[in-house]
Design an enzyme around this catalytic site. Sequence first.
Site, PDB file in Angstrom:
ATOM      1  CE  LYS A  64      10.846 -12.481   6.046  1.00 36.11           C
ATOM      2  NZ  LYS A  64      11.513 -11.303   6.593  1.00 36.11           N
ATOM      3  CB  THR A  65      10.637  -7.049   3.864  1.00 30.63           C
ATOM      4  OG1 THR A  65      11.406  -8.228   4.131  1.00 30.63           O
ATOM      5  CG2 THR A  65      11.434  -5.824   4.271  1.00 30.63           C
ATOM      6  CG  ASP A 252      11.871  -9.675   9.756  1.00 29.62           C
ATOM      7  OD1 ASP A 252      11.005 -10.484   9.359  1.00 29.62           O
ATOM      8  OD2 ASP A 252      12.754  -9.208   9.026  1.00 29.62           O
ATOM      9  CD  GLU A 253      13.344 -13.975   8.528  1.00 25.28           C
ATOM     10  OE1 GLU A 253      12.738 -15.039   8.738  1.00 25.28           O
ATOM     11  OE2 GLU A 253      13.662 -13.587   7.383  1.00 25.28           O
ATOM     12  CD  GLN A 333      11.089 -19.069   4.139  1.00 24.33           C
ATOM     13  OE1 GLN A 333      12.184 -18.771   3.670  1.00 24.33           O
ATOM     14  NE2 GLN A 333      10.031 -18.275   4.022  1.00 24.33           N
ATOM     15  NE  ARG A 679      14.765 -19.408  -0.710  1.00 26.52           N
ATOM     16  CZ  ARG A 679      14.017 -18.530  -0.069  1.00 26.52           C
ATOM     17  NH1 ARG A 679      14.405 -17.273   0.001  1.00 26.52           N
ATOM     18  NH2 ARG A 679      12.862 -18.879   0.484  1.00 26.52           N
TER      19      ARG A 679
END
Length: 863
Positions: A64-65, A252-253, A333, A679
Site C-alpha cells: 500500500k505504501t 493513509d491508514e 486491520q 506479521r
Amino acid sequence: MIRMTEPSKITSVPDHQPAAGGIAARARASVGPKYLSGLNPEQREAVETLDGPVLVLAGAGTGKTRVLTTRIAHILSQGRARPAEILSVTFTNKAAREMKHRLGQMLGHAVEGMPWLGTFHSIGGRILRTHAELAQLKSNFTVLDVDDQVRLLKQLLQADNIDDKRWPARMLAGLIDGWKNRGLTPSQVPSGEAAVFANGKGGKLYASYQERLKILNAADFGDLLLENIRIFREHPDILRQYQQRFKYILVDEYQDTNVAQYLWLRLLSQAPAKQTTPTVIPGRLEEPNPESSSESEDRDSGFDAAHRPGMTEQVAVATPHVKNICCVGDDDQSIYGWRGAEVDNILRFDHDFPGAKVIRLERNYRSTGHILAAASHLIAHNEGRLGKTLRTEDQDGEKVTVTGSWDSEEEARGIGEEIEQIQRQGEKLNEIAILVRASYQMREFEDRFVTLGLPYRVIGGPRFYERAEIRDALAYLRVINSPADDLAFERIVNTPKRGLGDATVQMLHDHARKRRIPLFEAARAVVETDELKPKARGSLRDLVAQFDRWRAQREVTAHTDLAQIVLDESGYTEMWQKDRSADAAGRLENLKELVRSMEEFENLQGFLEHISLVMDRDGGAEEDAVSLMTLHSAKGLEFDNVFLPGWEEGLFPSQRTLDEQGRAGLEEERRLGHVGLTRARRRAMIYFATNRRIHGTWSTTIPSRFLDELPAANVEITESKGGSAWGGTGGYGASRFDDMEAFGSSYTTPGWQRAQANRNRGGGRTGAGGHGSFEEEAATFSSSSSSGPDFGSFSSRRRGPMTIEGELVAKSTGTTSEFSLSDRVFHQKFGYGRVTKIDGNKLTIAFDKAGEKKVVDSFVQRA
C-alpha cells in the site's frame, strides 16, 4: 478512383481498450514511466485512477505504501497538480518521512515542494497557525503535552473545590480528549456524558479548560483539528480557499481515523461551491450525542455522515461534486477502537462518496500460502467488513502451528527452545518476534531469555522490569532488604504523594552527608527534630514506621505476601486504582505479575539478586535480538518467525474488551489476531496454556475461540518443547505430572543432563530445583489427582534458588572469580569463547558460535 461511403451507411466501431494481460496491454506497460514498472494490475489501477473518489482496500503486505507514493508521483508527472496542490495525510511522522524519502527517489526535487505531506496534527496545526486569530489565539501559540494538560486541569479542579483524589485530573483529560476526538465542543457534549465526572460538572470544566487555553495562548493536540473544523464551518470562504487549493487528497491508514479526522477530511474533500450553492454553512446541527440520534436502517455505529456531530444536513445528504480523494486502508486491520478509531469510516466510504471506485489489493508479497489462508479464514468470521481474500503466488510454505502447554512457564520454555533451534539453523534473532495480547505476559519470556542468554528487545515500551510501576514496587522491596539503598528510598519517599517535596529530600541529603549515614537513617533522625513542618514530619515519621514494621514482618511472612502487604499499605496500589487513565489497568496487572514472579524464589534476597541480573543487560539497537511486543505495537512490522502465545479465552479475546464492547469488541479482537498472523513471512506459531494465573489465582483456561476459526487444512497441531505435550487433569489428556520420576524431563540439553547428574551425586538441596525442578512441582500437584491441580498450594510453597538447565540464576555471591579478562574458556552448551567482562562470579563471554552470553563461572572451564 476512390469511392466515398455515405456517412449514413458507415457502421460504427466500438471504442477499443487493450485486453488485460494481452499483447497491447503488456507492450503499453513496457513503455510507461519507470515508476510504474513492477506494479501488478490492481496496484497500477489504483495508481492510474485519478478522477473521483477512490478507496484502495490494501490487505497486509500488499504494497500500500508503494501505491500511495507512486500515485503521488503519477499525479505530478502527468501534470494533474503541482506539489503544493496535493494534500497527503498519514498517522505517524515515520510514515510521512518514508513517503518523502520514496518520492525523492522517484522524482528528486519534487518532494521538496510538498508542504502538505504530513500527519493530521502537523497539517492541522499549520492551518490553525495561519488563521489563529479566528480561534482567539496568536500565531505563536503553544501546543501543550499531556503533563501540561493535567497540571492545568488540576488548577481548575482546585479552583472549583473539587476533590482531585476522587475526581483525578488525568481522568478529566481523558474524557476531554475523547470528546475532541469525536469533534464535540463544550456546548455539544451530551449531558449524560458530562455527568460521569464530578457530579455533572464535566461539561462546565471542559468549557473552563478551553477558556483558560485561550488566555494562555495555548492549544492541545485535540484542538489542532477541532479548531480547524470550527473555523471551516463558521467561515465558508476560508474553507473554499483550501478546497480550491487541494486538487488531490490522499489518506493513509483510513481505517484508523476518528470522527474529528473524518469531519476534517469530509469538509476539505468537497468540490468548491459557488456562492449561491450551499456547501458548508452554519446550519441546524444534528444531536451532538450520536447515541441520542434517531436510528436509521443503514446505520452501523451511530456515526453515519448524516448524524455526525456538527455536520450540516446539506453536506450529509448529498454532495453533487466531490474532490479527487483517495483513501488507502484495510478494514481488517482496524485495531485501535479503544483510542477513538472508527472502522465505520472505511466501511461507509461509498456512502459518503457516491460513485466511489473500490480497488482491492489482495496479492500479498510477505507471507506464505498457509499463513495467508489461515489469516483470511479467521477474519472471514467478521460481519463488519467489506471483504477481500489475501493470496500469494509464492509457495505454500509451512503450516501454521498450534501448540498447547500445561502452563505459562512451560509455554515460555517451549518458545525459548524453539528459538534456540531456529538460531542453531543459522537464522538471525532479528527475524524472530513474540507478539502478546497483554504486556504482563512479557515477564515470563524476559526471565526465560535471561536464563538462556538470549538477547531480546521490547518494542513499543520498556522491558517488564524497567516499567515505572515495577521500578517503584522494587524500590520499596529494596529498601526493606537494604535500608542503606539511598537510590531506592529517594525514588519512593514521595510515591504515592505524601507531601514530601524536593525541599524535604534535599534536607535529608544534607543531613545524611554531614553525619555520613544513609537517607533512611537521616529520615529517622530528622523526624525527631523540628526541622520539618508538622505535616511533612508526620508523613515521614509514618513512612519510617511502615518500613520498620515491614522489615519485622519479613522474618515471619512469605516474601510474596509481604510484597502484596507493602503495595497495599503504602497506598501504591490504591494510587493506580484511582488513576482513570487508559494504562492504569495494565499497570495493576503488571504489579500482580510481579508478585507472582516472586514465587519462584526462596526469599526476597534471591529475588532481588535475580532482578539485578535481568536489568544488567547491555545491547544497542543494532544488536541481533528477539523482538518482544504487544499485538497492537506490531502493526506495520514483519518477521520471518512469529510466535503468538496466550490464545486463550479471557486473554485473547480479552474479556474486558468483550464486556465493554460486545460483538464490536469481539470483531476488533479478531482483527488483532489477523494482524498478528500476517506479521509472519515464513512461520506463524500459536501457543496456548491450559493453566494460567489470572488476577493472582491459578485458573484452568479454555483455548481461544479463534483457534476453531482457523482452517484445518492450513494448521498443524504440534507438541510443546517446553517439557511435554499440553494436557492435565481437565480431560485434555495425560499430564506430565501423572507419571514422572523426580527430576524427570524431556530435555536433552547438556546443561539439563549435567544438573540431573549433579542431583544423582547428591549435589544441592533436595527439591531445590525451583523453576527447573519437576520434583517439587510433582509433589505440589499430586495431592489432588482426582479433582485437578491444587493451585492454591502451588503459590504458597517456598522454592529454592531458581535452577534451569543446570545453571544457577542470579545467585551473585560477590566473590571474586578465578577467571581473568581474555581467558579462553569452554561451556558445555555454548562451546568455546573468551571472557570479555567479569562481575563477581558472573562472566560475560563472547562464544565463537553462540555469540555473547552471561553465565556463572562455575559452569565454565579453562580451554
